[in-house]
Design a protein around this motif. Structure first.
Motif, PDB file in Angstrom:
ATOM      1  N   GLU B  43      -7.920  36.629  13.954  1.00 55.92           N
ATOM      2  CA  GLU B  43      -8.278  35.532  14.877  1.00 55.92           C
ATOM      3  C   GLU B  43      -9.663  34.790  14.565  1.00 55.92           C
ATOM      4  O   GLU B  43      -9.741  33.672  14.697  1.00 55.92           O
ATOM      5  CB  GLU B  43      -7.963  36.123  16.399  1.00 55.92           C
ATOM      6  N   LEU B  83       7.540  39.094  12.499  1.00 53.15           N
ATOM      7  CA  LEU B  83       6.700  38.684  13.680  1.00 53.15           C
ATOM      8  C   LEU B  83       5.477  38.368  13.788  1.00 53.15           C
ATOM      9  O   LEU B  83       4.857  37.373  14.313  1.00 53.15           O
ATOM     10  CB  LEU B  83       7.404  39.558  14.856  1.00 53.15           C
ATOM     11  N   LYS B  84       4.675  39.230  13.192  1.00 54.21           N
ATOM     12  CA  LYS B  84       3.027  39.309  13.062  1.00 54.21           C
ATOM     13  C   LYS B  84       2.843  38.063  12.191  1.00 54.21           C
ATOM     14  O   LYS B  84       1.706  37.501  12.332  1.00 54.21           O
ATOM     15  CB  LYS B  84       2.531  40.635  12.942  1.00 54.21           C
ATOM     16  N   VAL B  87       5.048  34.252  12.915  1.00 57.18           N
ATOM     17  CA  VAL B  87       5.368  33.931  14.165  1.00 57.18           C
ATOM     18  C   VAL B  87       3.740  34.113  14.887  1.00 57.18           C
ATOM     19  O   VAL B  87       2.901  32.953  15.284  1.00 57.18           O
ATOM     20  CB  VAL B  87       6.244  34.626  15.026  1.00 57.18           C
ATOM     21  N   LEU B  88       3.252  35.082  15.008  1.00 57.74           N
ATOM     22  CA  LEU B  88       1.951  35.415  15.533  1.00 57.74           C
ATOM     23  C   LEU B  88       0.816  34.575  14.978  1.00 57.74           C
ATOM     24  O   LEU B  88      -0.123  34.181  15.686  1.00 57.74           O
ATOM     25  CB  LEU B  88       1.455  36.543  15.949  1.00 57.74           C
ATOM     26  N   ILE B  91       1.302  30.901  15.944  1.00 52.83           N
ATOM     27  CA  ILE B  91       1.045  30.694  17.541  1.00 52.83           C
ATOM     28  C   ILE B  91      -0.362  30.860  17.693  1.00 52.83           C
ATOM     29  O   ILE B  91      -1.074  30.125  18.364  1.00 52.83           O
ATOM     30  CB  ILE B  91       1.649  31.674  18.213  1.00 52.83           C
ATOM     31  N   ASN B  92      -1.241  31.903  16.852  1.00 51.32           N
ATOM     32  CA  ASN B  92      -2.715  31.991  17.179  1.00 51.32           C
ATOM     33  C   ASN B  92      -3.423  30.891  16.663  1.00 51.32           C
ATOM     34  O   ASN B  92      -4.384  30.450  17.198  1.00 51.32           O
ATOM     35  CB  ASN B  92      -3.139  33.046  16.515  1.00 51.32           C
ATOM     36  N   LEU B  95      -3.056  28.537  19.718  1.00 57.92           N
ATOM     37  CA  LEU B  95      -3.778  28.482  20.831  1.00 57.92           C
ATOM     38  C   LEU B  95      -5.391  28.478  20.517  1.00 57.92           C
ATOM     39  O   LEU B  95      -5.999  27.837  21.319  1.00 57.92           O
ATOM     40  CB  LEU B  95      -3.564  30.276  21.132  1.00 57.92           C
ATOM     41  N   LEU B  98      -6.309  24.731  20.689  1.00 59.21           N
ATOM     42  CA  LEU B  98      -6.048  23.693  21.874  1.00 59.21           C
ATOM     43  C   LEU B  98      -7.113  22.778  22.243  1.00 59.21           C
ATOM     44  O   LEU B  98      -6.995  21.911  22.735  1.00 59.21           O
ATOM     45  CB  LEU B  98      -5.578  24.705  23.176  1.00 59.21           C
ATOM     46  N   ALA B 131      12.001  32.525  16.764  1.00 61.37           N
ATOM     47  CA  ALA B 131      11.152  32.620  17.587  1.00 61.37           C
ATOM     48  C   ALA B 131      10.180  31.555  17.553  1.00 61.37           C
ATOM     49  O   ALA B 131       9.812  31.145  18.616  1.00 61.37           O
ATOM     50  CB  ALA B 131      10.275  33.905  16.967  1.00 61.37           C
ATOM     51  N   PHE B 135       9.165  29.118  20.734  1.00 62.07           N
ATOM     52  CA  PHE B 135       7.747  28.924  21.068  1.00 62.07           C
ATOM     53  C   PHE B 135       7.609  27.492  21.277  1.00 62.07           C
ATOM     54  O   PHE B 135       7.113  27.065  22.188  1.00 62.07           O
ATOM     55  CB  PHE B 135       6.938  29.506  20.065  1.00 62.07           C
ATOM     56  N   ALA B 139       6.190  25.825  24.395  1.00 59.37           N
ATOM     57  CA  ALA B 139       4.887  25.361  24.623  1.00 59.37           C
ATOM     58  C   ALA B 139       4.717  24.064  24.704  1.00 59.37           C
ATOM     59  O   ALA B 139       3.702  23.648  25.288  1.00 59.37           O
ATOM     60  CB  ALA B 139       4.254  25.919  23.184  1.00 59.37           C
TER      61      ALA B 139
END
Lengths: 199, 199
Positions: B43, B83-84, B87-88, B91-92, B95, B98, B131, B135, B139
């Motif tokens: 991150e 998934l990590k 997907v994550l 998504i990160n 986020l 934004l 997934a 999302f 979202a």
């Protein structure tokens, strides 16, 4: 049929048990109640459950947890929580059960409607629900011995509306009867690889 | 527009850059190449990327990894890996972006066709793809300042067929041109919350 229902004490689990009990031999399972205690986040606990039941004809999962929150308040860890506690838990229940379910038996998992009918605080749930639909679609074509796998995706249950209804303005509620029927269709019917909506 | 393309060096990233370069100011990013180095699994690395670029108008992600394997060989950890890391990671990227993307700007993520057109070894990928579709659907209704988010789901690229084609018997291939167009549509058009298939 001999059928395990994991998460039998929840609103969805009770709807499933009500529909199945008169027709089948139902074994209830859950973290804090049921004929058998099981923690789906703990793989050895799942293996122990299948050892305790012996061979079964169907497995239903109506258990899962996700984090809710506005997008700006969500974090990677909150999405990961749902992916672990609603998706991986149910996938592990399937993987561990591949040798425990009898020929042509079935797994019926549970997602929810938030990936087709979203709410602002529901992106964690929508992510998990979508993952489950993807999983069953692909897993279905590689299941051994005619095993089947589907996921039921219920809308807001009448039975849950008092607790959660304020999050779902204008959402029509679905009866426990209709939800139970969707699981029965997956168990006694021939479907596989399907996301079965109950709207 | 000023557009970040993460994973610019891959087959999909190159298709995106080819379509965008003549029309926009493209900043390429990747783990081992590009104008900016970024590791989406880290991150702070994502935050550093946005600090380095300053405000942008669109973000494309064409990076992600999953584990492949027959169902009987899959484990919870193999699903979790995808998934990590597919997907994550994406998504990160959303986020963290934004506040970095200008009003009415967009995020365009990447999934793949294995949740609608499965192969036996692809349930890890199908889970991740589903997934991502879930999302973006949810979202999208909670994005600030008119921001949009979509996911392009390409079939097997012609450019990738030599490497991966043996896994996809009978699959029609899609041209890099058509894949690039799908991203352009998401960036310059008004879509949001959509899974955009390229079959």
């Amino acid at each position: 049929m001999k059928i395990i229902v994991v998460g039998a004490a929840g609103d969805i689990g009770r709807a499933v048990c009500a529909e199945l009990s008169g027709r089948h031999d139902v074994i209830t399972a859950g973290r804090t109640s049921g004929d058998i205690r099981v923690d789906l986040a703990d793989e050895p606990s799942i293996a122990e459950m299948y050892r305790a039941t012996g061979r079964v004809d169907a497995v239903v999962c109506a258990a899962g947890e996700v984090e809710f929150g506005r997008l700006a308040e969500m974090t990677g860890d909150k999405y990961l929580f749902g992916l672990k506690n609603k998706v991986l838990t149910q996938i592990n229940l399937v993987l561990a059960g591949l040798n425990a379910v009898s020929d042509d038996g079935s797994f019926t998992l549970t997602s929810g409607m938030l990936d087709r009918d979203p709410i602002r605080v529901g992106s964690g749930s929508a992510t998990a629900n979508g993952a489950l639909a993807g999983f069953v679609k692909a897993a279905a074509i590689d299941m051994p011995r005619g095993l089947r796998v589907n996921v039921v995706s219920p809308g807001l249950l009448e039975a849950s509306a008092e607790k959660y209804g304020s999050w779902f303005p204008g959402f029509e509620q679905v009866s426990s009867k209709r939800v139970g029927l969707a699981y029965l269709k997956c168990i006694e019917g021939g479907l596989t690889g399907q996301m079965v909506p109950v709207d």
